[in-house]
Design a protein around this motif. Structure first.
Motif: not given
Length: 185
Positions: A74-102
């Motif tokens: 984008m910066k190369r195609r349009l040129g003259g763009l101001h930029q601010i970069t932020k790095v952070f963490f997102k929290q995710t939850e993985e739900i694991w179910e038993p293969i054999v419920p019994e």
């Protein structure tokens, strides 16, 4: 974990790391499977119009490198763009179910902090004191300086580098293959 299978992943909502964004801003959410051509076609088309002044790219995990690639295109195609970069963490939850419920196993929840990046590009001047600010053309200055240092007078690398050990042990170029294979005399 051989007794479990991943059933779903839940992304916890996290606020954007930028304050005071216009309500009509284009937010490009880059995913690992996103096609750069599709993302860039849409974003560049919108930013080429005079009405649209800012675009926000965001990506997490494996999509971070693709997000940065989109920003650089984008910066190369349009040129003259101001930029601010932020790095952070997102929290995710993985739900694991038993293969054999019994089997009497309980579902598991695995919480992960996934790295994420958010890049704001703007045609208008942004706050230069903001952490992560990059002025238009500042990356060009880096490449020009690198190019100047690698000029012939400033060569840092040895000439002819590569895999081989030079021409040691090879026949002179003036001899053809047929001549070098002949038996003497």
């Amino acid at each position: 974990m051989e007794n479990y299978q991943k059933s779903r992943i839940v992304e916890k909502p996290s606020p954007l790391p930028f304050a005071n964004l216009p309500p009509d801003i284009i937010e490009m959410k880059v995913k690992d499977g996103s096609k750069i051509r599709n993302l860039m076609g849409y974003a560049i088309g919108k930013m080429e119009s005079e009405a649209m002044r800012q675009v926000l790219f965001s990506g997490a995990g494996k999509a971070i490198s693709k997000t940065i690639t989109c920003v650089e295109i984008m910066k190369r195609r349009l040129g003259g763009l101001h930029q601010i970069t932020k790095v952070f963490f997102k929290q995710t939850e993985e739900i694991w179910e038993p293969i054999v419920p019994e089997a009497g196993l309980d579902p598991l929840t695995v919480k992960r902090n996934v790295p994420a990046i958010c890049v704001l590009l703007s045609k208008d001047l942004l706050d230069a004191q903001e952490l992560g600010y990059q002025a238009p053309g500042s990356s060009d200055a880096f490449w020009l300086e690198t190019e100047r240092l690698e000029a012939p007078g400033h060569a840092k690398r040895k000439q002819g580098g590569g895999r081989g050990a030079g021409r040691a042990g090879k026949l002179p170029r003036s001899l053809g293959r047929e001549e070098s294979c002949k038996k003497p005399g």
